[in-house]
Scaffold this motif. Structure first.
Motif, PDB file in Angstrom:
ATOM      1  N   THR A 134       0.823  -1.134   0.104  1.00  0.00           N
ATOM      2  CA  THR A 134       0.308  -0.088   0.055  1.00  0.00           C
ATOM      3  C   THR A 134       0.851   1.233  -0.218  1.00  0.00           C
ATOM      4  O   THR A 134       2.201   1.249   0.514  1.00  0.00           O
ATOM      5  CB  THR A 134      -0.821   0.097   1.450  1.00  0.00           C
ATOM      6  N   ASN A 189      -3.503   0.525  -3.481  1.00  0.00           N
ATOM      7  CA  ASN A 189      -2.855  -0.807  -3.367  1.00  0.00           C
ATOM      8  C   ASN A 189      -2.799  -1.363  -4.933  1.00  0.00           C
ATOM      9  O   ASN A 189      -2.644  -0.674  -5.662  1.00  0.00           O
ATOM     10  CB  ASN A 189      -3.640  -1.508  -2.412  1.00  0.00           C
ATOM     11  N   SER A 206      -0.859  -0.968   6.028  1.00  0.00           N
ATOM     12  CA  SER A 206      -1.897  -0.057   5.515  1.00  0.00           C
ATOM     13  C   SER A 206      -1.335   1.348   5.266  1.00  0.00           C
ATOM     14  O   SER A 206      -0.224   1.457   5.759  1.00  0.00           O
ATOM     15  CB  SER A 206      -3.157   0.207   6.691  1.00  0.00           C
ATOM     16  N   SER A 207      -2.032   2.036   4.479  1.00  0.00           N
ATOM     17  CA  SER A 207      -1.388   3.481   4.366  1.00  0.00           C
ATOM     18  C   SER A 207      -2.562   4.323   4.427  1.00  0.00           C
ATOM     19  O   SER A 207      -3.810   3.934   4.271  1.00  0.00           O
ATOM     20  CB  SER A 207      -1.087   3.521   2.668  1.00  0.00           C
ATOM     21  N   SER A 208      -2.446   5.469   5.146  1.00  0.00           N
ATOM     22  CA  SER A 208      -3.431   6.479   5.542  1.00  0.00           C
ATOM     23  C   SER A 208      -3.235   7.854   4.994  1.00  0.00           C
ATOM     24  O   SER A 208      -2.326   8.193   4.913  1.00  0.00           O
ATOM     25  CB  SER A 208      -3.883   6.235   6.805  1.00  0.00           C
ATOM     26  N   SER A 263      -8.070   5.250   4.603  1.00  0.00           N
ATOM     27  CA  SER A 263      -7.283   4.263   4.847  1.00  0.00           C
ATOM     28  C   SER A 263      -7.333   3.022   3.723  1.00  0.00           C
ATOM     29  O   SER A 263      -8.311   2.865   3.294  1.00  0.00           O
ATOM     30  CB  SER A 263      -7.399   3.218   6.334  1.00  0.00           C
ATOM     31  N   TYR A 323      -5.832  -0.893   2.245  1.00  0.00           N
ATOM     32  CA  TYR A 323      -5.123  -2.182   2.988  1.00  0.00           C
ATOM     33  C   TYR A 323      -4.685  -3.043   1.764  1.00  0.00           C
ATOM     34  O   TYR A 323      -4.888  -2.871   0.634  1.00  0.00           O
ATOM     35  CB  TYR A 323      -5.946  -2.937   3.730  1.00  0.00           C
ATOM     36  N   SER A 379     -11.447   1.409   0.126  1.00  0.00           N
ATOM     37  CA  SER A 379     -10.820   2.159   1.098  1.00  0.00           C
ATOM     38  C   SER A 379     -11.632   2.381   2.296  1.00  0.00           C
ATOM     39  O   SER A 379     -13.091   2.699   2.017  1.00  0.00           O
ATOM     40  CB  SER A 379     -10.505   3.437   0.467  1.00  0.00           C
ATOM     41  N   ASN A 412     -11.283  -5.011   6.015  1.00  0.00           N
ATOM     42  CA  ASN A 412      -9.951  -5.310   5.987  1.00  0.00           C
ATOM     43  C   ASN A 412      -9.743  -6.582   7.016  1.00  0.00           C
ATOM     44  O   ASN A 412     -10.414  -6.788   8.229  1.00  0.00           O
ATOM     45  CB  ASN A 412      -9.228  -4.260   6.331  1.00  0.00           C
ATOM     46  N   ARG A 451      -6.931  -6.700   9.169  1.00  0.00           N
ATOM     47  CA  ARG A 451      -6.306  -6.371  10.148  1.00  0.00           C
ATOM     48  C   ARG A 451      -7.456  -5.879  11.028  1.00  0.00           C
ATOM     49  O   ARG A 451      -8.448  -5.324  10.778  1.00  0.00           O
ATOM     50  CB  ARG A 451      -5.086  -5.532   9.831  1.00  0.00           C
ATOM     51  N   ASP A 501      -8.940  -3.010  13.065  1.00  0.00           N
ATOM     52  CA  ASP A 501      -8.555  -1.371  13.173  1.00  0.00           C
ATOM     53  C   ASP A 501      -8.328  -0.929  14.495  1.00  0.00           C
ATOM     54  O   ASP A 501      -8.968  -1.471  15.576  1.00  0.00           O
ATOM     55  CB  ASP A 501     -10.031  -0.825  12.599  1.00  0.00           C
TER      56      ASP A 501
END
Length: 348
Positions: free
Chosen positions: A50, A100, A187-189, A211, A213, A219, A343, A345, A347
């Motif tokens: 990501t 992603n 993740s990226s946010s 966010s 994943y 998203s 997602n 993972r 949160d």
């Protein structure tokens, strides 16, 4: 989620990441390795799943009337300078982007507050190369894909505003806007913090988080208002002859609105699916707006979360029919009913 930052016109203080001044040689992905070696400061690890970025024009003391191209540099965070508006060419592709391997999005960091879609033909990270040489290149077909959604006066896919007097109020009156990005292993946010957002007789602060994943075409978006206001809304841009699809999970706890059809900038045959998946307990009503299919939330000071999803016909190993698209949405509803999230993972 407030972040302390000095104004963007103090350029030497603005930059939160050290950036080497190397000129990019090209935007074609066939030159990726050469570009990577010259610009290692702004390229994510080649194994990154990501990525989120925010990039501003290099060496520019901000002036609202100044337009044009130039070299760009990545920053971790910035406060929008006074007078910044749409099509200012100060922020590369007009705001932060996140992606992603399957999908990418960009946010119009100005009064519009809309979300646009990156259609990707490849399964690698591409945003570091987009809009570097010619600011408008990303509107046209390239080997990696292109910007595919015409947001116009709408919220795009999953942007937000306030529904008042039969129209959506965007972010024309804000005391301060601060944007930042964060890349982690899973993740990226993107974070947007607004102070003193004025609509009607109300003024509130609003924190937003986007966010993405490693897996999925979606998203997650979260909004946290500082005070209760009615009409806080998100939505999907409306297109003529593209009907709205709606469904709720078996237990009624989750729902979606969606569209599928010819609704891209690419061609009159190109197919795109868009959806918003929401928690029904947080929503007051679904309503048609002038430019959007709207999801209007109940007044709250608690965090509101929803998912946006896009599926482009030309995506690598992508969804190519409305039937496949609806099937995937139905699978997501079941996942949300079972797990309360899409997602894998947990949160934060």
């Amino acid at each position: 989620m407030k972040r302390i930052i000095l104004p963007a016109f103090l350029f030497s203080v603005l930059i939160f990441t050290a950036c080497k001044e190397e000129k990019k040689e090209g935007t074609n992905l066939s030159q990726t390795e050469e570009f990577r070696s010259k610009n290692s400061w702004q390229i994510p690890n080649k194994n990154a799943k990501t990525y989120a970025e925010l990039s501003i024009r290099k060496g520019d003391n901000w002036k609202p009337e100044k337009f044009g191209g130039g070299e760009f540099m990545n920053v971790d965070s910035l406060q929008l300078p006074e007078g910044h508006s749409d099509h200012a060419y100060y922020i590369r592709y007009e705001g932060p982007g996140w992606e992603n391997s399957q999908i990418g999005f960009r946010f119009y960091l100005d009064w519009r507050n809309a979300i646009d879609i990156w259609g990707k033909k490849v399964d690698s990270i591409v945003l570091p190369y987009v809009g570097q040489e010619n600011y408008e290149d990303y509107h046209h077909d390239s080997d990696w894909g292109q910007d595919i959604l015409k947001a116009g006066k709408s919220l795009g896919l999953g942007g937000y505003g306030r529904f008042m007097n039969d129209s959506v109020v965007h972010f024309r009156s804000v005391g301060k806007t601060i944007a930042s990005v964060e890349n982690k292993t899973g993740s990226s946010s993107v974070f947007i913090d607004y102070e003193d957002w004025k609509t009607g007789k109300d003024s509130i602060d609003l924190d937003a988080e986007f966010s993405i994943y490693p897996e999925g075409r979606f998203s997650k978006i979260s909004l946290k208002p500082s005070a209760e206001i009615d009409g806080l809304t998100t939505g999907i841009v409306k297109f003529k002859d593209v009907p709205l699809l709606e469904k709720k999970s078996d237990d009624g706890a989750w729902g979606y609105i969606a569209t599928y059809g010819t609704q891209t900038l690419v061609s009159n045959e190109d197919q795109l699916g868009m959806a918003i998946l929401y928690k029904t307990s947080e929503v007051e009503k679904i309503q048609e707006g002038t430019h959007d299919h709207l999801v209007i939330f109940k007044p709250t000071i608690n965090k509101i979360s929803y998912y946006i999803l896009a599926a482009w016909q030309q995506e690598k190993n992508g969804i190519t029919s409305e039937g496949e698209f609806v099937k995937k949405l139905d699978e997501h509803l079941k996942t949300l009913q079972q797990n309360g999230r899409l997602n894998k993972r947990v949160d934060n």
